[in-house]
Design a protein around this motif. Structure first.
Motif, mmCIF file in Angstrom:
data_model
loop_
_atom_site.group_PDB
_atom_site.id
_atom_site.type_symbol
_atom_site.label_atom_id
_atom_site.label_comp_id
_atom_site.label_asym_id
_atom_site.label_seq_id
_atom_site.Cartn_x
_atom_site.Cartn_y
_atom_site.Cartn_z
ATOM 1 N N ALA A 275 27.168 44.207 29.198
ATOM 2 C CA ALA A 275 27.133 43.266 30.335
ATOM 3 C C ALA A 275 26.737 43.996 31.617
ATOM 4 O O ALA A 275 25.962 43.487 32.425
ATOM 5 N N ARG A 276 27.261 45.194 31.768
ATOM 6 C CA ARG A 276 26.896 46.013 32.951
ATOM 7 C C ARG A 276 25.406 46.357 32.908
ATOM 8 O O ARG A 276 24.705 46.238 33.916
ATOM 9 N N ALA A 277 24.964 46.784 31.731
ATOM 10 C CA ALA A 277 23.551 47.176 31.595
ATOM 11 C C ALA A 277 22.630 45.992 31.905
ATOM 12 O O ALA A 277 21.539 46.168 32.462
ATOM 13 N N ALA A 278 23.095 44.788 31.600
ATOM 14 C CA ALA A 278 22.262 43.596 31.859
ATOM 15 C C ALA A 278 22.311 43.188 33.331
ATOM 16 O O ALA A 278 21.596 42.277 33.746
ATOM 17 N N GLY A 279 23.180 43.813 34.104
ATOM 18 C CA GLY A 279 23.261 43.500 35.535
ATOM 19 C C GLY A 279 24.191 42.356 35.871
ATOM 20 O O GLY A 279 24.231 41.882 37.011
ATOM 21 N N ALA A 280 24.961 41.892 34.867
ATOM 22 C CA ALA A 280 25.901 40.796 35.135
ATOM 23 C C ALA A 280 27.062 41.303 35.979
ATOM 24 O O ALA A 280 27.387 42.498 35.948
ATOM 25 N N TRP A 281 27.671 40.388 36.728
ATOM 26 C CA TRP A 281 28.905 40.726 37.449
ATOM 27 C C TRP A 281 30.057 40.383 36.511
ATOM 28 O O TRP A 281 30.186 39.238 36.061
ATOM 29 N N ILE A 282 30.898 41.350 36.217
ATOM 30 C CA ILE A 282 32.035 41.102 35.309
ATOM 31 C C ILE A 282 33.294 40.930 36.155
ATOM 32 O O ILE A 282 33.662 41.814 36.930
ATOM 33 N N HIS A 283 33.922 39.767 35.985
ATOM 34 C CA HIS A 283 35.185 39.508 36.678
ATOM 35 C C HIS A 283 36.295 39.416 35.629
ATOM 36 O O HIS A 283 36.104 38.831 34.560
ATOM 37 N N VAL A 284 37.465 39.950 35.970
ATOM 38 C CA VAL A 284 38.591 39.932 35.030
ATOM 39 C C VAL A 284 39.758 39.162 35.638
ATOM 40 O O VAL A 284 40.246 39.502 36.717
ATOM 41 N N ASP A 285 40.198 38.108 34.933
ATOM 42 C CA ASP A 285 41.449 37.456 35.307
ATOM 43 C C ASP A 285 42.546 38.169 34.518
ATOM 44 O O ASP A 285 42.690 37.958 33.315
ATOM 45 N N GLY A 286 43.284 39.000 35.229
ATOM 46 C CA GLY A 286 44.348 39.770 34.574
ATOM 47 C C GLY A 286 45.668 39.538 35.264
ATOM 48 O O GLY A 286 46.377 40.483 35.610
ATOM 49 N N ALA A 287 46.001 38.259 35.457
ATOM 50 C CA ALA A 287 47.152 37.874 36.283
ATOM 51 C C ALA A 287 48.406 38.672 35.932
ATOM 52 O O ALA A 287 49.119 39.140 36.802
ATOM 53 N N PHE A 288 48.666 38.816 34.624
ATOM 54 C CA PHE A 288 49.797 39.671 34.235
ATOM 55 C C PHE A 288 49.344 40.795 33.315
ATOM 56 O O PHE A 288 49.777 41.933 33.446
ATOM 57 N N LEU A 307 35.575 48.762 33.510
ATOM 58 C CA LEU A 307 34.121 48.720 33.729
ATOM 59 C C LEU A 307 33.689 47.477 34.509
ATOM 60 O O LEU A 307 32.518 47.321 34.854
ATOM 61 N N ALA A 308 34.628 46.597 34.784
ATOM 62 C CA ALA A 308 34.280 45.342 35.468
ATOM 63 C C ALA A 308 33.952 45.591 36.940
ATOM 64 O O ALA A 308 34.081 46.717 37.461
ATOM 65 N N ASP A 309 33.521 44.514 37.602
ATOM 66 C CA ASP A 309 33.208 44.583 39.036
ATOM 67 C C ASP A 309 34.355 44.063 39.888
ATOM 68 O O ASP A 309 34.482 44.432 41.055
ATOM 69 N N SER A 310 35.147 43.144 39.340
ATOM 70 C CA SER A 310 36.272 42.614 40.116
ATOM 71 C C SER A 310 37.401 42.212 39.181
ATOM 72 O O SER A 310 37.178 41.937 37.986
ATOM 73 N N TRP A 311 38.598 42.180 39.771
ATOM 74 C CA TRP A 311 39.800 41.919 38.989
ATOM 75 C C TRP A 311 40.762 41.073 39.842
ATOM 76 O O TRP A 311 40.845 41.257 41.062
ATOM 77 N N ALA A 312 41.484 40.181 39.165
ATOM 78 C CA ALA A 312 42.526 39.411 39.862
ATOM 79 C C ALA A 312 43.834 39.647 39.123
ATOM 80 O O ALA A 312 43.872 39.638 37.888
ATOM 81 N N THR A 313 44.889 39.883 39.890
ATOM 82 C CA THR A 313 46.187 40.041 39.247
ATOM 83 C C THR A 313 47.282 39.543 40.179
ATOM 84 O O THR A 313 47.026 39.113 41.295
ATOM 85 N N ASP A 314 48.516 39.589 39.663
ATOM 86 C CA ASP A 314 49.654 39.096 40.435
ATOM 87 C C ASP A 314 50.698 40.180 40.634
ATOM 88 O O ASP A 314 51.030 40.915 39.697
ATOM 89 N N GLY A 315 51.227 40.224 41.850
ATOM 90 C CA GLY A 315 52.420 41.044 42.081
ATOM 91 C C GLY A 315 53.674 40.297 41.647
ATOM 92 O O GLY A 315 54.661 40.899 41.258
ATOM 93 N N HIS A 316 53.607 38.950 41.707
ATOM 94 C CA HIS A 316 54.838 38.193 41.415
ATOM 95 C C HIS A 316 55.058 37.951 39.919
ATOM 96 O O HIS A 316 55.999 37.251 39.560
#
Ligand SMILES: Cc1ncc(COP(=O)(O)O)c(C=O)c1O
Length: 480
Positions: A275-288, A307-316
């Motif tokens: 996915a990186r080699a193809a130039g896609a933006w990789i986003h990860v929903d990793g809440a927990f 290897l992703a470009d962005s990540w989302a997670t939770d402190g709570h």
């Protein structure tokens, strides 16, 4: 300025109750009254926490009905602060679910560690606006430090920028706004200035079991909740690598680290390099789920997500920071800043990191301070221990329920368990009886066509004794 001269004394009980904001109270007695009120609030809070073990975990119908006392028109004049606090504690406290205790297993809900809770009290007293460095140097700096700690704990690349927001929904939104900016900039389009009308199209790819908060974020960003390509998933809800569509530099690929039902992780190590080699933006929903990276034992599940470009997670959730605390992380700092920053003559820009340049809000609570305090108190080993202990508890639930003859639907890889007690009707009736029983609290789901009870063990406060007590209650109500 004295407290009395602000009219503050009007709302406080003192030996000489004022009749108007201009009453001539001394500042000292107003401060004493405030101190007494805050001590009362602290006492009430401690009594609440100490009482959690002995009360039903779910709020009872009676306590919920009691909330009606709090209705009514806005009083024409002030109410003494003690009276307000009394109303809250008398009628509000019983109508809460005991999420701060050790036997709440609904949704994916962490507790609040003592350090995080104490910090939250202090943050409320500070009453900082954490928008800019100039509005709160302490909040700005502590947030910056905490974000670096999160980056390290999650094993993400150096230089990754972050944002402390209200939850994973807003973290998904913030990170996806950065993705939208980056991909459209590459295509020669300024989305912040010109919006999406006439913009080059982007393709957004999600797994069939994407969390709805990602879809909501996509909708808010004008990328469309339904205008996504959904990739089929396997028997645990993981994206199927063999079913991935074409990826290119106009693609946002949304992966998941921790399925809300099964806890399963998309196969990032197999997907991300191509996915990186193809130039896609990789986003990860990793809440927990992303927090598994903090544990040497569970880190294996998060391999490839770095290897992703962005990540989302939770402190709570797993870090047990207390509500509310979400975190967005973006490899390309400038993309996040371009999506989020605003400029105005009155908003001074200094040498320091400006928190509001990276988040959707301007004015905001200093929740990065609670994140700092919670992580500082846990340290690396404390965070790993929560992941390991709660995942161990989940395995014990699964083993105990299986031994009692019930079907565990998922591979219990981290802290989530799905159990069927038989037919959908039997399962739902068992959940209703369990909630009424009050020993613990679990909710329901329908996953891959099967009705199930969800057990999410996310609280630092859950002990082995809590698990055994809850397991016994589950088996008892299932056999009734
Ligand atoms: C995988 C996943 N993503 C996103 C969310 C949304 O998180 P929040 O409620 O903090 O916005 C959740 C909540 O459980 C989740 O499990």
């Amino acid at each position: 300025m004295s407290l009395a001269s602000t009219g503050y004394a009007l709302f406080m009980s003192t030996s000489r109750a004022p009749s108007s904001p201009h009453s001539s109270l001394t500042g000292a007695s107003a401060i004493e009254a405030r101190t007494a009120l805050l001590k009362r609030a602290a006492r009430d809070a401690m009594d609440y926490l100490e009482g959690l073990d002995a009360r039903p975990v779910g709020a009872t119908a009676e306590s919920i009905a009691g909330l009606n006392v709090l209705r009514g028109p806005l009083p024409p004049g002030p109410t003494r602060a003690e009276a307000v606090l009394h109303l809250l504690n008398e009628y509000g406290s019983p109508a809460t679910h005991a999420m701060a205790g050790g036997r709440y297993f609904g949704h994916v809900i962490g507790g609040s560690t003592p350090a995080a809770l104490a910090a939250a009290w202090l943050v409320s007293a500070w009453d900082q606006n954490a928008a800019r460095f100039v509005t709160s140097p302490a909040a700005a700096l502590l947030e910056e430090i905490a974000l670096e700690w999160v980056r390290e704990l999650l094993g993400l690349p150096a230089g990754t920028e972050g944002a402390v927001v209200t939850g994973a929904t807003m973290a998904n939104l913030s990170a996806l706004a950065a993705a939208r900016h980056a991909l459209l900039t590459r295509a020669g389009w300024d989305v912040e200035a010109d919006g999406l009308f006439g913009a080059p199209p982007l393709t957004v790819i999600v797994g069939e079991e994407v969390h709805p908060s990602v879809l909501k974020a996509l909708g808010l960003l004008g990328l469309g909740r339904n205008r996504v390509v959904r990739v089929p998933v396997d028997a645990q809800g993981r994206m199927r690598t063999d079913a991935l569509p074409h990826l290119d530099g106009r693609t946002i690929l949304c992966l998941q680290a921790g399925n809300v039902n099964t806890g399963a992780f998309d196969p990032a190590a197999a997907i991300c390099p191509a996915a990186r080699a193809a130039g896609a933006w990789i986003h990860v929903d990793g809440a927990f789920g992303l927090w598994a990276a903090a544990s040497p034992e569970y880190r294996k599940w998060t391999k490839g997500f770095e290897l992703a470009d962005s990540w989302a997670t939770d402190g709570h959730k797993w870090p047990n920071i207390g509500y509310d605390c979400g975190i967005a992380l973006v490899r390309d700092r400038e993309a996040l800043r371009a999506a989020m920053s605003i400029r105005a003559a009155y908003l001074a820009v200094g040498e320091d990191r400006e928190p509001s340049d990276y988040v959707p809000e301007l004015s905001r609570r200093a929740r990065g301070v609670e994140l700092w305090a919670g992580l500082r108190s846990l340290g690396r080993s404390g965070m790993a221990e929560i992941v390991e202990r709660t995942s161990g508890h989940a395995k014990r639930f699964a083993a105990g329920l299986k031994a009692a003859g019930y079907q565990v639907l998922n591979d219990v890889v981290i802290n989530q368990v799905l159990v069927s007690f038989g037919s959908p009707e039997k399962t739902l009736a068992t959940i209703a009886r369990l909630q009424a029983d009050g020993t613990c609290w679990c909710g329901s789901t329908v996953w891959q066509g099967q009705t199930a009870m969800r057990i999410s063990v996310s609280s630092w406060a859950t002990t082995k004794a809590d698990v055994e007590l809850s397991l016994a209650a589950m088996i008892k109500v299932a056999q009734e």
